[in-house]
Scaffold this active site. Structure first.
Site, PDB file in Angstrom:
ATOM      1  CG  ASP A  36       0.777   9.716 -15.527  1.00  0.00           C
ATOM      2  OD1 ASP A  36      -0.019   8.761 -15.541  1.00  0.00           O
ATOM      3  OD2 ASP A  36       1.985   9.593 -15.263  1.00  0.00           O
ATOM      4  N   GLY A  88      -1.717   7.258 -28.419  1.00  0.00           N
ATOM      5  CA  GLY A  88      -0.535   7.996 -28.880  1.00  0.00           C
ATOM      6  C   GLY A  88      -0.890   8.973 -29.990  1.00  0.00           C
ATOM      7  N   GLY A  95       5.555   9.530 -10.543  1.00  0.00           N
ATOM      8  CA  GLY A  95       4.507   8.733  -9.910  1.00  0.00           C
ATOM      9  C   GLY A  95       3.205   9.073 -10.602  1.00  0.00           C
ATOM     10  CE  LYS A  96       1.809   4.198 -14.617  1.00  0.00           C
ATOM     11  NZ  LYS A  96       2.488   4.910 -15.713  1.00  0.00           N
ATOM     12  N   GLY A  97       0.103   8.930  -9.781  1.00  0.00           N
ATOM     13  CA  GLY A  97      -0.854   9.738  -9.017  1.00  0.00           C
ATOM     14  C   GLY A  97      -0.413  11.190  -8.953  1.00  0.00           C
ATOM     15  CG  ASN A 129      -1.490   1.639 -22.952  1.00  0.00           C
ATOM     16  OD1 ASN A 129      -1.974   0.501 -22.979  1.00  0.00           O
ATOM     17  ND2 ASN A 129      -0.303   1.893 -22.445  1.00  0.00           N
ATOM     18  CD  GLU A 187       2.880   3.915 -10.757  1.00  0.00           C
ATOM     19  OE1 GLU A 187       3.680   3.609 -11.644  1.00  0.00           O
ATOM     20  OE2 GLU A 187       2.841   5.051 -10.236  1.00  0.00           O
TER      21      GLU A 187
END
Ligand code: RIB
Length: 309
Positions: free
Chosen positions: A257, A226, A37-39, A187, A138
């Protein structure tokens, strides 16, 4: 205090030779589960490099199920304050991830409880102590915008990681989001997509997109690129670059993240943007060396040791 308002998932991961195309079936030897989960990932990344120096709090929602309990326990074990996590009627969020031989991934998130996150989970007494609020995409956008507005009124700095860019978000809502953002982290693709959502195609160039977003909304836009590292563009057009150390990635899941969490921590401890970005790039590279979103996120000692080497 750093407060992360966002998603909590269990990641179910299968390694494949090549990620399946639409209509194709590919085989994997096994599935593994990882915390994600990104958070939650961003909170863990910040807490690991903080090592308790600056408090990190997470506000989010889980289901009343085994995944949810495991995710909350994992956050607490990493030193994240979990008082702002509530139990919702939906199941805990789940991400279905395939990772190919080069460490690249494809992710489908079943949001579940993440869609039940609401602003009231970050009470005034927490915002009063928050110097940096970290957001992603999200959980419901309207809740994100509301908590960001409130945080800005309380003089917190808002770092917004616009990932994943929500398909079909209204231009007005995206503009509202950008209006309450101090640092936008995207990104290369997200930079172009967010600019397009507010009506600027930027010629398909992510740095042009970043520079237009920064100028129009008086923010700093950081593009993670990247192996090329990260670029920051200010409202006045000033650019900063931080290089990424070369690595052979095992799994890039959670690298973005890691960047956001370590950036938030660096800024919270008073570092200049260039320095905070450089540390975030190194931490993100380290995170790619281990399978799973959180497993490779460096501790403070590991990050310092890598920096001095
Ligand atoms: O950024 C990586 C994360 O995206 C994964 O952990 C997955 O849960 C999805 O939210």
């Amino acid at each position: 205090m750093i407060t992360v308002f966002g998603s909590i998932n269990m990641d179910l991961v299968a390694r494949v030779l090549a990620i399946a195309k639409p209509g194709e079936t590919v085989l994997s030897r096994r599935a593994d589960s990882f915390f994600g989960g990104k958070g939650a990932n961003q909170a863990v990344a910040a807490a690991r490099v903080s090592g308790g120096r600056i408090a990190v709090a997470m506000a989010g929602a889980i289901g009343d199920d085994a995944f949810g309990k495991a995710c909350r326990d994992n956050l607490a074990a990493n030193g994240v304050d979990v008082d702002g996590i509530r139990i919702a009627d939906e199941p805990t969020g789940c991400a279905f991830i395939t990772v190919d031989e080069r460490g690249e991934n494809a992710i489908t998130v079943a949001s579940g409880a993440n869609m039940a996150v609401h602003t009231a989970q970050v009470p005034g007494e927490i915002l009063a102590k928050t110097s940096i609020l970290v957001l992603q995409m999200e959980v419901p956008l309207a809740e994100n915008i509301a908590v960001a507005r409130w945080a800005k009124q309380m003089s917190a700095r808002v770092i917004w990681n616009a990932a994943p860019v929500p398909a079909g978000a209204e231009k007005g809502a995206v503009a509202d989001m950008l209006a309450v953002t101090d640092l936008l982290v995207v990104n290369e693709h997200e930079a172009i997509t967010v600019a397009a959502m507010i009506g600027d195609n930027a010629g398909g160039d992510y740095l042009v997109a970043a520079s237009r977003l920064a100028h129009t909304y008086s923010l700093t836009c950081i593009v993670t690129a990247g192996a090329k590292g990260a670029f920051a563009v200010d409202a006045d057009g000033t650019q900063i670059h931080a290089a990424a150390p070369p690595v052979t990635p095992v799994d890039t899941t959670g690298a973005g993240d890691t960047f956001v969490g370590v950036l938030a921590y660096g800024l919270a401890e008073g570092r200049e943007l260039q320095d905070a970005m450089q540390r975030a790039c190194i931490a993100a590279s380290l995170s790619c060396l281990t399978a799973g979103a959180q497993a490779g996120m460096p501790s403070r000692d590991r990050l310092e040791a890598t920096l001095s080497a």
